[in-house]
Enzyme design. Structure first.
Site, short mmCIF file in Angstrom:
data_model
loop_
_atom_site.label_atom_id
_atom_site.label_comp_id
_atom_site.label_asym_id
_atom_site.label_seq_id
_atom_site.Cartn_x
_atom_site.Cartn_y
_atom_site.Cartn_z
N ASP A 228 -0.50 -6.75 -0.37
CA ASP A 228 -0.38 -5.69 0.46
C ASP A 228 -1.90 -5.55 1.19
O ASP A 228 -2.77 -6.57 0.67
CB ASP A 228 -0.29 -4.26 -0.46
CG ASP A 228 0.39 -3.09 0.65
OD1 ASP A 228 0.75 -2.36 0.08
OD2 ASP A 228 0.06 -3.38 1.74
C1 GLC Z 1 0.33 -1.00 4.26
C2 GLC Z 1 1.76 -0.71 3.33
C3 GLC Z 1 2.69 -1.82 3.34
C4 GLC Z 1 2.37 -2.36 4.69
C5 GLC Z 1 1.25 -3.03 4.84
C6 GLC Z 1 0.94 -3.65 6.40
O1 GLC Z 1 -0.82 -0.50 3.42
O2 GLC Z 1 1.56 -0.43 1.89
O3 GLC Z 1 3.97 -1.39 3.01
O4 GLC Z 1 3.62 -3.48 4.81
O5 GLC Z 1 0.27 -2.10 4.59
O6 GLC Z 1 0.96 -2.41 7.37
#
Ligand code: GLC
Length: 700
Positions: A228
């Site tokens: 993430d």
């Molecule tokens: C965010 C989320 C994830 C998302 C990523 C990119 O913090 O947890 O679901 O796809 O970062 O935005």
């Protein structure tokens, strides 16, 4: 032509260590569109890779796309075929916006009703979750776009999501929290995103047992595992644990620049400082570039074998190749928004759940209506990375105005519900309208034949809901309108379960979740009966204190730990053994038609055949559900589990027979010593309209 394995091996041979490192951590997209970006290695013809959010549609700044309903609304259709259709549509739109990977679907189980991201997930039940994970991934990948089921695993709350350690049994992981991901992998997902949190003492981005041993070795996942954003917590532990790609791989400043956002940093360097409780749910954004120079250094010192880096790169190149990126510029795909407009609207309409109805619905043509509520002049969505610009928006009121033939009075009655946005939407102070007045809404309701009150919650990533009540004075608005109009219909637009204290004082209640861009059109179609109310609850509705996670240690946890002590007893499985009835059971939903259940027979040990009749004078859609129980299970197991379901359209007076396939998961149990074993029969299969409304039974 796609590359053969030897050609990928040849590329690995020719890449320098620096080039390999460049391929396993993100950079800023020079076009400022992608959420995550790899620049490729031009010298060897390795193309760029662009990754874009999210589960509800493609976010590519400056390129609006179809905004689909909340994932929980899709699950409420109990129709995975709609999931596949949405996946195809999102895949097409991603490709048309030069995005190669879509950062979705969200397949975390809905464990607690407060979770700020329940609108991005499907259900409290693993069989229903797995069905949609599978169909959505199938749809996305069929358009040569990489699906990224997320957030692997046990990211079931937003409070302290980047630091909390989830204490959960192997059995609950296997039977509840992993099945959605297993289904996504079985459907051919090219990537999996690790969660921020830690599970049983190990952060997911370096959790070797779940990432390498289960996901890659046991399930045979051959795609790439991406962290993430700012969720990678180390170099050696993450690389050796099985993480393949660090995102965003750039600094917070570079990231905000890509999004065209002003960095809102206070002295501690905390972003989102204006809503302090958000920072509890945000990752530490200084946490980046672990897979840049530090990884090259770790290879040189031998802490990370170069073969592991080769495997990381191979997994990424293999997915690039699989979606045709080595075949040269994919050009502009053909995204036919209009088709997708109808897909989005039909999901929103089909996912609308009729909770109560004294007969006021469906509305007759020509009826005079008052439409009141703080958000009726906008569409309703959640906050966070799933936010995007919709190609087309029909507000709640506008859709009703377009469909109704009678007079429609519209009054907001209350100020807009505070909604967090990651992209500055909440700072929109262009609203020059006069302040709404509650008495105007009540007066409009008093003069109309039917009063439609539209209420909403306000959920967002990075923060859980404090309680299950409607924000602000919305309960008062409903009560005051109900007091002056006996035909009051309440439409709840929420991220998940909410408390409805006035539900016995009104004529009808609809749950329409976050309906996406076609908000008003979908609602009007259900209100006037153009489509049957066919949604069914993918989550149990109950009073906040009656859920099995109502102690601090079970949610949101204390001392950095959250304990899943309810184990398998999530949602209806808890209420089945509780002496408290839920407000509305899992699978509940009324129809405008009337169904009688004639017979059920066992076809074989994994299929039953059910005959039902629509005894009403109008068409209807029924969702026939099958729950399996076995007398031989002990108290440590649920008394029954959803095994299968089929949505079926039935004409007035028609008798139909449907076959329901029963999922193995409902007949199996996992324990640490034995692994997976079959439950002992004989089994009783309950044929039901919901977990609280069994109509027939058959023994397998
Ligand atoms: C965010 C989320 C994830 C998302 C990523 C990119 O913090 O947890 O679901 O796809 O970062 O935005």
């Amino acid at each position: 032509m796609s590359l053969v394995p030897e050609e990928i091996e040849q590329l690995i041979e020719e890449l320098t260590l620096e080039e390999k490192i460049q391929l396993v951590h993100g950079e800023a997209d020079p076009e400022g569109l992608a959420t995550g970006y790899l620049s490729g290695v031009e010298r060897l013809g390795i193309p760029e890779l662009r990754l874009a959010d999210g589960p509800l549609g493609v976010r590519a700044r400056g390129h609006p796309a179809t905004l689909f309903p909340a994932s929980i609304a899709l699950a409420a259709t109990f129709d995975p075929n709609l999931g596949r259709k949405q996946g195809v549509a999102m895949g097409r739109e991603a490709k048309a916006r030069k995005q190669d990977a879509l950062l979705g679907p969200g397949v975390n189980l809905i464990r607690v009703p407060h979770c700020g991201r329940n609108f991005e997930y499907y259900s409290e039940d693993p069989v229903l979750t797995a069905a949609f994970a599978h169909s959505m991934v199938t749809g996305i990948q069929s358009e040569d776009v990489i699906a990224t089921p997320k957030h692997y695993v046990a990211n079931n709350q937003e409070t302290n999501r980047a630091s909390v350690d989830v204490d959960v049994s192997e059995r609950a992981l296997r039977e509840c929290y992993l099945p959605g991901f297993k289904a996504a992998v079985d459907a051919g997902a090219g990537s999996v995103m690790t969660a921020y949190n830690s599970v049983n003492g190990s952060f997911m981005s370096e959790n070797r047992s779940l990432v390498t041993d289960v996901l890659k070795s046991e399930w045979g996942f051959d795609g790439y595992v991406v962290s993430d954003w700012f969720g990678t917590v180390s170099t050696v532990g993450s690389a050796n644990g099985g993480l393949d790609l660090e995102m965003p791989g750039i600094t917070r400043e570079e990231m905000w620049e890509v999004f065209g956002l002003e960095l809102d940093v206070d002295e501690e360097g905390t972003v989102f400082d204006e809503t302090e409780d958000m920072s509890a749910g945000m990752p530490d954004m200084s946490n980046t570039k672990w897979f840049a120079e530090p990884l090259a250094e770790a290879v040189r010192t031998g802490e990370v074998p170069e073969e592991r880096v080769d495997d990381m790169v191979t997994r990424i190149l293999r997915q690039m190749d699989r979606i045709g990126l080595f075949e040269g510029d994919r050009g502009e795909g053909n995204s036919t928004e209009n088709d997708h407009r109808s897909v989005s609207e039909s999901i929103a309409a089909r996912g609308t759940v009729l909770l109560e109805n004294d007969g006021v619905l469906p509305l007759a043509d020509g009826v005079d209506i008052a439409v009141v509520g703080p958000g009726v002049r906008e569409i309703t969505t959640g906050g966070g990375s799933s936010e995007m610009d919709a190609l087309y928006e029909v507000s709640t009121a506008e859709g009703i105005e377009d469909r109704a033939n009678g007079d429609v009075l519209v009054e907001r009655g209350l100020p807009k519900v505070e909604q967090v946005s990651f992209f500055g939407r909440d700072e929109d102070d262009t609203d020059q309208r006069p302040d709404p007045r509650l008495e105007d809404a009540v007066e409009a309701a008093a003069t109309a034949e039917v009063a439609v009150v539209v209420v909403q919650d306000a959920a967002t990533e990075a923060r859980d809901r404090e309680n299950l009540r409607l924000p602000g004075r919305q309960d008062q608005l409903v009560e005051e309108v109900a007091a002056v109009n006996e035909n009051t219909v309440v439409v709840v637009q929420s991220s998940g379960p909410v408390e409805l204290p006035w539900r016995s004082e009104v004529a009808a209640v609809l749950e329409s979740w976050y309906p996406g861009q076609s908000d008003g059109d979908a609602l009007a179609a259900v209100l006037f009966g153009d489509v049957d109310a066919s949604g069914r609850l993918p989550v149990t509705f109950a009073n906040e204190r009656d859920y099995p996670t109502s102690t601090e240690e079970t949610f949101p946890g204390a001392g950095g730990e959250v304990h899943y002590t309810e184990d398998l007893f999530v949602g209806y499985k808890h209420f089945d053994v509780s002496d408290v009835e839920p407000t509305y059971p899992f699978g509940h939903g009324l129809s405008y038609a009337e169904f009688s259940y004639h017979s059920v027979e066992a076809v074989d040990e994994r299929q039953v055949r059910v005959t039902i009749e629509n005894t009403a004078d109008r068409e209807g859609r029924e969702v026939v559900q099958a729950y399996v129980s076995s007398e031989s299970v002990g108290e440590d197991r649920p008394v029954r589990e959803l095994a299968g379901f089929v949505p079926v359209d039935v004409q007035a007076g028609e008798i139909v027979t449907v076959d329901i396939d029963l999922e193995d998961l409902a007949f199996a149990q996992y324990d640490d010593s034995e692994g997976w074993t079959d439950l002992e029969g004989p089994f009783t299969v309950e044929i039901a309209r919901s977990a609280g409304d069994t109509r027939l039974e058959v023994t397998l």
